[in-house]
Design an enzyme around this catalytic site. Sequence first.
Site, PDB file in Angstrom:
ATOM      1  N   GLU A   1      -2.259  -8.853  -0.111  1.00  0.00           N
ATOM      2  CA  GLU A   1      -3.692  -8.921   0.209  1.00  0.00           C
ATOM      3  C   GLU A   1      -4.566  -8.930  -1.038  1.00  0.00           C
ATOM      4  OE1 GLU A   1      -3.152  -5.706   3.165  1.00  0.00           O
ATOM      5  OE2 GLU A   1      -4.467  -6.919   4.427  1.00  0.00           O
TER       6      GLU A   1
ATOM      7  N   ALA B   1       0.848  -1.187   0.000  1.00  0.00           N
ATOM      8  CA  ALA B   1       0.000   0.000   0.000  1.00  0.00           C
ATOM      9  C   ALA B   1       0.885   1.238   0.000  1.00  0.00           C
ATOM     10  CB  ALA B   1      -0.894  -0.016   1.229  1.00  0.00           C
TER      11      ALA B   1
ATOM     12  N   GLY C   1      -0.369  -4.832   1.331  1.00  0.00           N
ATOM     13  CA  GLY C   1      -1.504  -4.731   0.417  1.00  0.00           C
ATOM     14  C   GLY C   1      -1.281  -5.484  -0.884  1.00  0.00           C
TER      15      GLY C   1
ATOM     16  N   GLU D   1       3.080  -5.561   8.468  1.00  0.00           N
ATOM     17  CA  GLU D   1       2.328  -4.466   9.112  1.00  0.00           C
ATOM     18  C   GLU D   1       2.576  -4.313  10.604  1.00  0.00           C
ATOM     19  OE1 GLU D   1       1.204  -6.331   6.722  1.00  0.00           O
ATOM     20  OE2 GLU D   1      -0.009  -5.149   5.340  1.00  0.00           O
TER      21      GLU D   1
END
Length: 709
Positions: free
Chosen positions: A106, A64, A103, A126
Amino acid sequence: MISKCTRIERDGEIALVVVHNPPVNTITAEVRAGLSEALETLRSGENLRAVVLLCEGSTFFSGADIGEFAGPPREVEYRILFNGFEALEVPVVAAMHGTVMGGGLEIALACHYRVAAPTTRFALPEVTLGIIPGAGGTQRLPRLIGAERALDFILSAKPVSASQAKDLGFLDDVIEGDLRAGAIAYARALLAAGKGPRRTGAMNVDRATATDEIFQRMTAQARKLYPNRNAGLVAVEAVRKASQSSLADGLEFETALANDCKKSVESRGAIHVFFAERDCRRVPGIGDEVAAMPVKSAGVIGAGTMGGGIAICFANAGIPVTLVDANNAALERGLANVNRVYQSMVDRGRLTADEKSQRMARIRTTLDYDQLRDADVIVEAVFESMDLKREVFAKLDAVARRGAVLATNTSTLDIEAIAVATSRPQDVIGMHFFSPANVMPLLEVVRTERTSPVAIKTVMELAKPLRKTPVLASVCYGFIGNRMMEGYAREAQRMVLEGASPRQVDGALEDWGMAMGILAVFDMAGVDVGVNVHRANASRYPPDPSYYQADVALHEAGRLGQKSGKGYYRYEPGNRARIDDPDAIEILRRRAAELQIPQRVHSTGEIQERCLFPLMNEGFRVLGEGIALRAADIDVVWTSGYGFPRYRGGPMFHAEVLGLETLLNGMHRYRDLFGPMHWEPAPLLVELVERKLSIAEWERDQRAKRAQS
Ligand code: NAI
């Protein structure tokens, strides 16, 4: 073409969603917009039987956009987008390569099938940033590989290889050769076998992997791996929820938890450091108009502890380096050390034997300074003696090519005085590496009044290939890091004279989050090193008869630290484990009696405050005097060079978390107890409290003033 960075191509009945967002395909707002549009197109796609999602360039989505963390929450947007891919009516294959993190992984978990190139690495890092995988990671991963493995992976935060990912169960296949062609073939094989969408969200978490006992164990693991922190524990709760509810409910729960996490100090601190490490490379006033000099070859003077490590940094960066020492024995010793470092990397599988020989071949040794003629950068790392360093720099002045950067690794000497031993002080700069130089990420770059912008820029940019985080400092005793350590360590040493045990002092600091207690650090670095520095600089310190006397007492007793098997602690041969040593404590007691220091009991809180308050206070001096460019730079120095916990954001960030007024009051409280010699608050700290300004507000003020003048 859908957007600047996303396009759809067709290979017959298969659509390829191709993303190109260099350098590392971060999932920026633009990428998300492109992917959303791609989804629209796919939903109405004619003659469409499968989708392959892939990225161009060095990697699949690397993660991300951390730049967005400070802004409004994006979880819902991510969720809608990823759910959109999961809901497609045709099989969706994620084809991955490079480093797939956060991300990036994910979105792949929301695809129906996952394949990857053999060298791909995957991680959900994370929790180290104080947050949880909040784009479905905590809900989908356990559905694929079970709660226990998912939590192991999330808590470890470490990358796994493609073959490990396959064993873990979230990767379906490893594709040798061309990834794109392989992924298309994989999709065709699915179709041929009559396989349709396989939605992660429709799966249930394997009950056997989600028992109370397992969650208890994972909770204990989270506490152990991340003391003083919460994100690991939150991740356990999120995964537990995955085992108990539908994907939709689980995702709602995950979003709420993720947003709470982002407000936490541990997350704000870690993200502050993340950005500080990026921003510290920028030097106000030295913009694009100043070009760095390309560094094609280097020299290092002194093949000792530091010189050898520095030579390794150059060799690793692919820069040939000439290592000079005063005699052959020293060169041989230095080269043998370099060889040992590389061999241990080979033994641990970090380097191939071939790579080792290539790197060793980049290090040339010589006694002849003339061999430095072509070097673009020369780093001096001889003994810490002003006379010797000036002699070395005079020699360098005679042989180095015009414009070469002449750097010194000195920790304590005045670089201005070294620079004037040459006819070119504008080229002289400090490159203060930390030990072991090939491992520690911090590089303090020290400029004198006369160092040229080109020299500064060259070294700041050289830090990148050397894999260092550079922080620019001005000349003062101790620069940023060691100057701030002076008071921190002084109090630790004083407290062992007051009757606290070394274990108690180090334990309090480590409980607070420091990577290693400062007394253990002295044992590791050599008690004699500190004693010599303090002896050589005695005139600089306040007239305190107990000043660093713990070091002196141990040194006099021949306790030099790990290298002599005893210092503040005792050590068994070949083992770095600290053993409490009544002999050390007795030596400290005797010195305390000679100095008439009363013995008393210390609380953990007192130990932490007495070490950390002077540390932070000195930070305000360093900032106020302009030794550091920014408060955030100070935070980088301490988190990357001194084991200060990243999740506390560094000393300056922590000062604000604590409250500047609380810090000031604390300094006053200890000043009342112990007198003003060591406890005078920094003028800048006083000013900020009086003016009720945050550090950022003050920095903004300063910038505005500079812009006006
Ligand atoms: P060291 O004693 O391990 O190595 C010094 C080397 O310099 C020896 O190999 C010696 O033979 C060589 N040398 C002496 N005179 C020479 C000359 N005229 N020409 C060429 N080589 C010569 O010392 P260490 O620990 O590597 O320290 C070097 C410098 O780095 C010092 O200025 C020290 O303050 C600084 N430093 C040391 C750190 C540490 O943790 N050891 C950390 C940061 C800086």
